[in-house]
Design an enzyme around this catalytic site. Sequence first.
Site, PDB file in Angstrom:
ATOM      1  N   HIS A 167       0.814  -1.222   0.000  1.00 20.55           N
ATOM      2  CA  HIS A 167       0.000   0.000   0.000  1.00 20.55           C
ATOM      3  C   HIS A 167       0.848   1.272   0.000  1.00 20.55           C
ATOM      4  O   HIS A 167       0.338   2.353  -0.258  1.00 20.55           O
ATOM      5  CB  HIS A 167      -0.921   0.002   1.223  1.00 20.55           C
ATOM      6  CG  HIS A 167      -2.014  -1.019   1.130  1.00 20.55           C
ATOM      7  ND1 HIS A 167      -3.322  -0.695   0.905  1.00 20.55           N
ATOM      8  CD2 HIS A 167      -1.989  -2.379   1.202  1.00 20.55           C
ATOM      9  CE1 HIS A 167      -4.064  -1.788   0.850  1.00 20.55           C
ATOM     10  NE2 HIS A 167      -3.269  -2.828   1.040  1.00 20.55           N
ATOM     11  N   ASP A 375       3.564   9.572  -0.812  1.00 21.14           N
ATOM     12  CA  ASP A 375       2.363   8.845  -0.386  1.00 21.14           C
ATOM     13  C   ASP A 375       2.094   7.754  -1.408  1.00 21.14           C
ATOM     14  O   ASP A 375       2.168   8.017  -2.613  1.00 21.14           O
ATOM     15  CB  ASP A 375       1.173   9.826  -0.358  1.00 21.14           C
ATOM     16  CG  ASP A 375       0.192   9.530   0.762  1.00 21.14           C
ATOM     17  OD1 ASP A 375       0.079   8.357   1.151  1.00 21.14           O
ATOM     18  OD2 ASP A 375      -0.468  10.478   1.233  1.00 21.14           O
TER      19      ASP A 375
HETATM   20  C1  GDG Z   1      -1.979   4.027   3.368  1.00 18.97           C
HETATM   21  C2  GDG Z   1      -0.993   4.692   2.414  1.00 18.97           C
HETATM   22  C3  GDG Z   1      -2.715   4.599   0.608  1.00 18.97           C
HETATM   23  C4  GDG Z   1      -8.594  10.099   8.027  1.00 18.97           C
HETATM   24  N1  GDG Z   1      -8.986  10.785   9.114  1.00 18.97           N
HETATM   25  C5  GDG Z   1     -10.212  10.310   9.408  1.00 18.97           C
HETATM   26  C6  GDG Z   1     -10.560   9.314   8.508  1.00 18.97           C
HETATM   27  N2  GDG Z   1      -9.541   9.192   7.668  1.00 18.97           N
HETATM   28  C7  GDG Z   1      -9.510   8.242   6.525  1.00 18.97           C
HETATM   29  C8  GDG Z   1      -9.567   8.966   5.208  1.00 18.97           C
HETATM   30  C9  GDG Z   1      -8.949   7.935   4.283  1.00 18.97           C
HETATM   31  C10 GDG Z   1      -7.978   7.192   5.197  1.00 18.97           C
HETATM   32  O1  GDG Z   1      -8.318   7.502   6.533  1.00 18.97           O
HETATM   33  C11 GDG Z   1      -6.531   7.642   4.975  1.00 18.97           C
HETATM   34  O2  GDG Z   1      -6.067   7.058   3.799  1.00 18.97           O
HETATM   35  P1  GDG Z   1      -4.831   7.649   3.006  1.00 18.97           P
HETATM   36  O3  GDG Z   1      -4.747   6.942   1.712  1.00 18.97           O
HETATM   37  O4  GDG Z   1      -5.016   9.116   2.842  1.00 18.97           O
HETATM   38  O5  GDG Z   1      -3.550   7.437   3.922  1.00 18.97           O
HETATM   39  P2  GDG Z   1      -2.862   6.258   4.855  1.00 18.97           P
HETATM   40  O6  GDG Z   1      -3.603   6.077   6.115  1.00 18.97           O
HETATM   41  O7  GDG Z   1      -1.445   6.714   5.014  1.00 18.97           O
HETATM   42  O8  GDG Z   1      -2.932   4.912   3.979  1.00 18.97           O
HETATM   43  C12 GDG Z   1      -1.741   5.510   1.370  1.00 18.97           C
HETATM   44  C13 GDG Z   1      -3.581   3.806   1.574  1.00 18.97           C
HETATM   45  O9  GDG Z   1      -2.785   3.119   2.551  1.00 18.97           O
HETATM   46  C14 GDG Z   1      -4.420   2.768   0.840  1.00 18.97           C
HETATM   47  O10 GDG Z   1      -3.640   1.902   0.092  1.00 18.97           O
HETATM   48  O11 GDG Z   1      -3.542   5.422  -0.182  1.00 18.97           O
HETATM   49  O12 GDG Z   1      -0.819   6.081   0.454  1.00 18.97           O
HETATM   50  O13 GDG Z   1      -0.088   5.540   3.142  1.00 18.97           O
HETATM   51  O14 GDG Z   1      -9.905   7.022   3.820  1.00 18.97           O
HETATM   52  O15 GDG Z   1     -10.890   9.284   4.927  1.00 18.97           O
HETATM   53  N3  GDG Z   1     -11.735   8.643   8.526  1.00 18.97           N
HETATM   54  C15 GDG Z   1     -12.612   8.978   9.489  1.00 18.97           C
HETATM   55  N4  GDG Z   1     -12.321   9.932  10.439  1.00 18.97           N
HETATM   56  C16 GDG Z   1     -11.157  10.612  10.424  1.00 18.97           C
HETATM   57  O16 GDG Z   1     -10.921  11.471  11.289  1.00 18.97           O
HETATM   58  N5  GDG Z   1     -13.796   8.351   9.548  1.00 18.97           N
END
Ligand code: GDG
Length: 469
Positions: A167, A375
């Site tokens: 990921h 990222d």
């Molecule tokens: C890893 C990789 C890759 C965030 N704050 C809240 C909340 N979130 C949710 C967002 C989003 C998720 O968390 C974060 O996903 P990201 O992709 O932005 O980042 P990582 O956590 O670093 O994920 C990344 C991912 O894996 C998938 O393969 O895209 O590059 O680093 O969905 O909405 N959700 C809620 N409350 C919050 O306060 N409900």
Amino acid sequence: MPAESSTRSSVVIVANRLPVDQVTDPDGSTRWQRSPGGLVSALEPFMRQRSGAWLGWSGAAGDAPAEFDNEGLHLVPITLSTEELDRYYEGFCNASLWPLYHDVVQPPAFHRSWWDAYVTINARFAEAASAAAAPEATVWVHDYQLQLVPAMLRKSRPDLRIGFFLHIPFPPMELFMQLPWRRQIVEGLLGADLIGFQRPMGAHNFLQLTRHLLKLRPSGSSVDYDGRAVRAASFPISIDTAAFDRLASSPEVVERASAIRNELGSPEKIILGVDRLDYTKGIGVRLRAFEELLQDGSITAPETVLVQVATPSRERIEHYVTMREEIERTVGHINGDYGGIGGPAVHYLHQSMPKEELAALYRAADVMAVTPYRDGMNLVAKEYVAARGDLGGALVLSEFAGAAAELRHAFLVNPHDITGVKAALRDALAISPAAAARRMRAMRRTVRKYDLDHWAESFFAALGSEPTS
Ligand code: GDG
């Protein structure tokens, strides 16, 4: 051969975490609740058709509960002790691999005791997967915490189809070579039939390493190893676009979005950041750009405000503690200089919020700022686009997020170039509604077409295990 599990499944997901959380009710009883997150719903159709199992840590240290069924899924909790969590998860995964794989934005730390724990835990997951998988089953292993599992599993179960998906980014060879156990990791991954990356560059970096470290001869997207062809390719992950779109267009969320604008003091423009509080996400970059825009008079507060949601993350790791202090100092500084009574320039929330509230924030934001240094994908950028069924809003997006390859109509920025980030924020704030709608429409077409189902289906198809209908 390890002891057989009570149920043997023809598709098995192996991930660091189970897709459920244990919750305690007011009467003291405990139950399992499906954790929010798209991954499990995307994989569900595949799992249900094939009596699927999911292996992972439950989130609580100490002896794991017995395996159990939950809403049609067979769940196999894996035990992690407090000490193992320190060394394997917080140590090797999040203080060695995480910074190394994200362009060494922070220096990685390497400790032999952490590595030993990583090997032990990977072996534990592999053994449990081996016990849970039916003959010739498909096993899909996820992410950087479990890179040794494919080879360990292949050794005990050569009959399985094994897929692996990373990921996070896979680093260039020059950086990966710092890892004292680089060869073991590459060999671990080569146990899979298919290794999926977010971007083609990840697959390229990996194949190059097989040549350099193991003297293999990759050709195209494949490499022959141990008498098998191993394929490395990109499968950009996505979100459940339709579901997010529906949520963000619901009357409750639309109403909440306008209430948020009122609660913020009805600013002319709202800039939004939503990230796990992680040093890779470039939260400091956007704070600095925002501050300089205030300083040079391009914008004024409280007419323009920045809302930064920083979800608590990895709070026991030193880099994270220092980074949080730095960010909070900067927020205080900006508000001290540019805020007014009852009217801060930066609204900073160090908390997790319900998905509905997040959707309302997306819907309220005129500009979404996503500025990671590196990222794998960044789902927040895709969620913002999915949330804008009204075709409003503008996305400022780092070139170093995997999502930038698909969201070409965002305002793309180099997060290391503050002047460039400032210019992009200025342009995004000033864009006309018609021009914003044109860009948003194009980005929405992309996230609608390439959604989470598309991701899961294409991975399973490439692994040669489409569900039989
Ligand atoms: C890893 C990789 C890759 C965030 N704050 C809240 C909340 N979130 C949710 C967002 C989003 C998720 O968390 C974060 O996903 P990201 O992709 O932005 O980042 P990582 O956590 O670093 O994920 C990344 C991912 O894996 C998938 O393969 O895209 O590059 O680093 O969905 O909405 N959700 C809620 N409350 C919050 O306060 N409900």
